[in-house]
Design a protein around this motif. Structure first.
Motif, PDB file in Angstrom:
ATOM      1  N   LEU A  66     -44.964   9.896 -22.587  1.00  0.00           N
ATOM      2  CA  LEU A  66     -44.608   9.932 -21.162  1.00  0.00           C
ATOM      3  C   LEU A  66     -43.566  10.993 -20.859  1.00  0.00           C
ATOM      4  CD1 LEU A  66     -44.603   6.137 -20.327  1.00  0.00           C
ATOM      5  CD2 LEU A  66     -46.279   7.867 -19.626  1.00  0.00           C
ATOM      6  N   LYS A  67     -42.664  11.204 -21.782  1.00  0.00           N
ATOM      7  CA  LYS A  67     -41.678  12.274 -21.596  1.00  0.00           C
ATOM      8  C   LYS A  67     -42.374  13.636 -21.601  1.00  0.00           C
ATOM      9  CE  LYS A  67     -37.387  14.128 -23.409  1.00  0.00           C
ATOM     10  NZ  LYS A  67     -36.381  14.085 -24.475  1.00  0.00           N
ATOM     11  N   ALA A  68     -43.358  13.794 -22.481  1.00  0.00           N
ATOM     12  CA  ALA A  68     -44.080  15.066 -22.589  1.00  0.00           C
ATOM     13  C   ALA A  68     -45.042  15.292 -21.427  1.00  0.00           C
ATOM     14  CB  ALA A  68     -44.857  15.101 -23.911  1.00  0.00           C
ATOM     15  N   CYS A  69     -45.588  14.203 -20.887  1.00  0.00           N
ATOM     16  CA  CYS A  69     -46.609  14.321 -19.837  1.00  0.00           C
ATOM     17  C   CYS A  69     -46.519  13.119 -18.896  1.00  0.00           C
ATOM     18  CB  CYS A  69     -47.990  14.407 -20.475  1.00  0.00           C
ATOM     19  SG  CYS A  69     -49.334  14.687 -19.307  1.00  0.00           S
ATOM     20  N   PRO A  70     -45.490  13.080 -18.045  1.00  0.00           N
ATOM     21  CA  PRO A  70     -45.306  11.912 -17.173  1.00  0.00           C
ATOM     22  C   PRO A  70     -46.475  11.671 -16.221  1.00  0.00           C
ATOM     23  CG  PRO A  70     -43.697  13.633 -16.655  1.00  0.00           C
ATOM     24  CD  PRO A  70     -44.450  14.076 -17.869  1.00  0.00           C
ATOM     25  N   GLU A  71     -47.178  12.710 -15.838  1.00  0.00           N
ATOM     26  CA  GLU A  71     -48.290  12.550 -14.901  1.00  0.00           C
ATOM     27  C   GLU A  71     -49.479  11.831 -15.527  1.00  0.00           C
ATOM     28  OE1 GLU A  71     -48.576  16.702 -16.708  1.00  0.00           O
ATOM     29  OE2 GLU A  71     -46.977  15.437 -15.953  1.00  0.00           O
ATOM     30  N   ALA A  72     -49.499  11.683 -16.839  1.00  0.00           N
ATOM     31  CA  ALA A  72     -50.629  11.032 -17.523  1.00  0.00           C
ATOM     32  C   ALA A  72     -50.830   9.594 -17.072  1.00  0.00           C
ATOM     33  CB  ALA A  72     -50.440  11.083 -19.040  1.00  0.00           C
ATOM     34  N   VAL A  73     -49.782   8.925 -16.626  1.00  0.00           N
ATOM     35  CA  VAL A  73     -49.931   7.527 -16.199  1.00  0.00           C
ATOM     36  C   VAL A  73     -50.840   7.412 -14.978  1.00  0.00           C
ATOM     37  CG1 VAL A  73     -47.732   6.741 -17.155  1.00  0.00           C
ATOM     38  CG2 VAL A  73     -47.835   7.498 -14.790  1.00  0.00           C
ATOM     39  N   MET A  81     -60.653   5.007 -15.475  1.00  0.00           N
ATOM     40  CA  MET A  81     -59.633   4.118 -16.025  1.00  0.00           C
ATOM     41  C   MET A  81     -58.331   4.846 -16.300  1.00  0.00           C
ATOM     42  SD  MET A  81     -61.981   1.671 -18.448  1.00  0.00           S
ATOM     43  CE  MET A  81     -60.605   0.685 -18.976  1.00  0.00           C
ATOM     44  N   LEU A  82     -57.240   4.157 -16.001  1.00  0.00           N
ATOM     45  CA  LEU A  82     -55.894   4.640 -16.299  1.00  0.00           C
ATOM     46  C   LEU A  82     -55.502   4.212 -17.712  1.00  0.00           C
ATOM     47  CD1 LEU A  82     -54.237   3.467 -12.965  1.00  0.00           C
ATOM     48  CD2 LEU A  82     -54.673   5.851 -13.628  1.00  0.00           C
ATOM     49  N   PRO A  83     -54.506   4.859 -18.293  1.00  0.00           N
ATOM     50  CA  PRO A  83     -54.013   4.396 -19.591  1.00  0.00           C
ATOM     51  C   PRO A  83     -53.606   2.915 -19.570  1.00  0.00           C
ATOM     52  CG  PRO A  83     -53.137   6.564 -19.127  1.00  0.00           C
ATOM     53  CD  PRO A  83     -53.837   6.105 -17.876  1.00  0.00           C
ATOM     54  N   LEU A  84     -53.067   2.455 -18.456  1.00  0.00           N
ATOM     55  CA  LEU A  84     -52.671   1.054 -18.328  1.00  0.00           C
ATOM     56  C   LEU A  84     -53.856   0.107 -18.546  1.00  0.00           C
ATOM     57  CD1 LEU A  84     -50.492  -1.045 -17.632  1.00  0.00           C
ATOM     58  CD2 LEU A  84     -51.115  -0.727 -15.224  1.00  0.00           C
ATOM     59  N   HIS A  85     -55.030   0.487 -18.068  1.00  0.00           N
ATOM     60  CA  HIS A  85     -56.221  -0.340 -18.278  1.00  0.00           C
ATOM     61  C   HIS A  85     -56.500  -0.527 -19.767  1.00  0.00           C
ATOM     62  CE1 HIS A  85     -57.385   1.225 -14.109  1.00  0.00           C
ATOM     63  NE2 HIS A  85     -57.080  -0.047 -13.968  1.00  0.00           N
ATOM     64  N   TYR A  86     -56.354   0.563 -20.535  1.00  0.00           N
ATOM     65  CA  TYR A  86     -56.573   0.479 -21.982  1.00  0.00           C
ATOM     66  C   TYR A  86     -55.498  -0.363 -22.650  1.00  0.00           C
ATOM     67  CZ  TYR A  86     -60.251   3.892 -21.556  1.00  0.00           C
ATOM     68  OH  TYR A  86     -61.424   4.520 -21.215  1.00  0.00           O
ATOM     69  N   ALA A  87     -54.265  -0.209 -22.216  1.00  0.00           N
ATOM     70  CA  ALA A  87     -53.167  -0.985 -22.804  1.00  0.00           C
ATOM     71  C   ALA A  87     -53.383  -2.477 -22.562  1.00  0.00           C
ATOM     72  CB  ALA A  87     -51.828  -0.527 -22.226  1.00  0.00           C
ATOM     73  N   CYS A  88     -53.732  -2.837 -21.347  1.00  0.00           N
ATOM     74  CA  CYS A  88     -53.972  -4.252 -21.025  1.00  0.00           C
ATOM     75  C   CYS A  88     -55.191  -4.788 -21.773  1.00  0.00           C
ATOM     76  CB  CYS A  88     -54.162  -4.437 -19.522  1.00  0.00           C
ATOM     77  SG  CYS A  88     -52.664  -4.158 -18.564  1.00  0.00           S
ATOM     78  N   ASN A  90     -56.292  -3.983 -24.561  1.00  0.00           N
ATOM     79  CA  ASN A  90     -56.105  -4.022 -26.018  1.00  0.00           C
ATOM     80  C   ASN A  90     -54.838  -4.764 -26.408  1.00  0.00           C
ATOM     81  OD1 ASN A  90     -58.379  -2.420 -27.281  1.00  0.00           O
ATOM     82  ND2 ASN A  90     -57.755  -1.150 -25.564  1.00  0.00           N
ATOM     83  N   SER A  91     -54.372  -5.625 -25.516  1.00  0.00           N
ATOM     84  CA  SER A  91     -53.228  -6.513 -25.800  1.00  0.00           C
ATOM     85  C   SER A  91     -51.989  -5.750 -26.269  1.00  0.00           C
ATOM     86  CB  SER A  91     -53.608  -7.570 -26.849  1.00  0.00           C
ATOM     87  OG  SER A  91     -54.713  -8.308 -26.407  1.00  0.00           O
ATOM     88  N   ALA A  92     -51.654  -4.698 -25.543  1.00  0.00           N
ATOM     89  CA  ALA A  92     -50.449  -3.937 -25.867  1.00  0.00           C
ATOM     90  C   ALA A  92     -49.217  -4.815 -25.686  1.00  0.00           C
ATOM     91  CB  ALA A  92     -50.352  -2.703 -24.970  1.00  0.00           C
ATOM     92  N   SER A  93     -48.180  -4.452 -26.377  1.00  0.00           N
ATOM     93  CA  SER A  93     -46.922  -5.203 -26.274  1.00  0.00           C
ATOM     94  C   SER A  93     -46.352  -5.073 -24.856  1.00  0.00           C
ATOM     95  CB  SER A  93     -45.902  -4.682 -27.290  1.00  0.00           C
ATOM     96  OG  SER A  93     -45.477  -3.381 -26.936  1.00  0.00           O
ATOM     97  N   GLU A  94     -45.511  -6.007 -24.513  1.00  0.00           N
ATOM     98  CA  GLU A  94     -44.875  -5.971 -23.194  1.00  0.00           C
ATOM     99  C   GLU A  94     -44.069  -4.697 -23.005  1.00  0.00           C
ATOM    100  OE1 GLU A  94     -41.475  -8.553 -20.946  1.00  0.00           O
ATOM    101  OE2 GLU A  94     -43.061  -9.691 -21.947  1.00  0.00           O
ATOM    102  N   GLU A  95     -43.446  -4.235 -24.074  1.00  0.00           N
ATOM    103  CA  GLU A  95     -42.645  -3.002 -24.005  1.00  0.00           C
ATOM    104  C   GLU A  95     -43.524  -1.785 -23.697  1.00  0.00           C
ATOM    105  OE1 GLU A  95     -39.068  -0.780 -26.462  1.00  0.00           O
ATOM    106  OE2 GLU A  95     -40.412  -2.128 -27.522  1.00  0.00           O
ATOM    107  N   VAL A  96     -44.739  -1.762 -24.241  1.00  0.00           N
ATOM    108  CA  VAL A  96     -45.668  -0.663 -23.962  1.00  0.00           C
ATOM    109  C   VAL A  96     -46.130  -0.725 -22.522  1.00  0.00           C
ATOM    110  CG1 VAL A  96     -47.997   0.214 -24.459  1.00  0.00           C
ATOM    111  CG2 VAL A  96     -46.425  -0.286 -26.333  1.00  0.00           C
ATOM    112  N   LEU A  97     -46.418  -1.943 -22.055  1.00  0.00           N
ATOM    113  CA  LEU A  97     -46.871  -2.098 -20.664  1.00  0.00           C
ATOM    114  C   LEU A  97     -45.764  -1.723 -19.709  1.00  0.00           C
ATOM    115  CD1 LEU A  97     -48.838  -5.447 -20.957  1.00  0.00           C
ATOM    116  CD2 LEU A  97     -49.774  -3.137 -20.841  1.00  0.00           C
TER     117      LEU A  97
END
Length: 97
Positions: A66-73, A81-88, A90-97
């Motif tokens: 995110l520091k390297a490419c903040p617009e990626a979100v 699909m957004l990266p958030l869709h993949y994180a959710c 695939n049961s990403a940790s709360e810190e990742v979400l």
């Protein structure tokens, strides 16, 4: 695959330490779309953040990406699909979400 950077490859290998280092040292790789085609049809396209979120990464890697490419979100892949869709999904940790 088209444009598979070392960052992308390290994410695919779940090599989180190398991926974090690459994203930090070579931020342009975090902005590089990787595309898979069959003939002229796009099968998929991802930024490294999409790929990382699909693999339950450590939060440190996500912060570095995110520091390297903040617009990626806000970037959608070929399926909308957004990266958030993949994180959710695939049961990403709360810190990742």
């Amino acid at each position: 695959d088209i444009n598979p950077t070392k960052l992308y490859s390290s994410i695919c290998d779940n090599n989180w330490e190398l991926a974090t280092e690459r994203a930090s040292r070579f931020p342009q790789e975090a902005r590089t779309w990787v595309v898979r085609k069959k003939e002229s049809t796009v099968l998929w396209r991802f930024l490294p953040l999409h790929s990382a979120c699909a693999r339950s990464p450590p939060a440190e890697l996500i912060h570095t990406l995110l520091k390297a490419c903040p617009e990626a979100v806000r970037c959608t892949d070929d399926k909308g699909m957004l990266p958030l869709h993949y994180a959710c999904g695939n049961s990403a940790s709360e810190e990742v979400l």
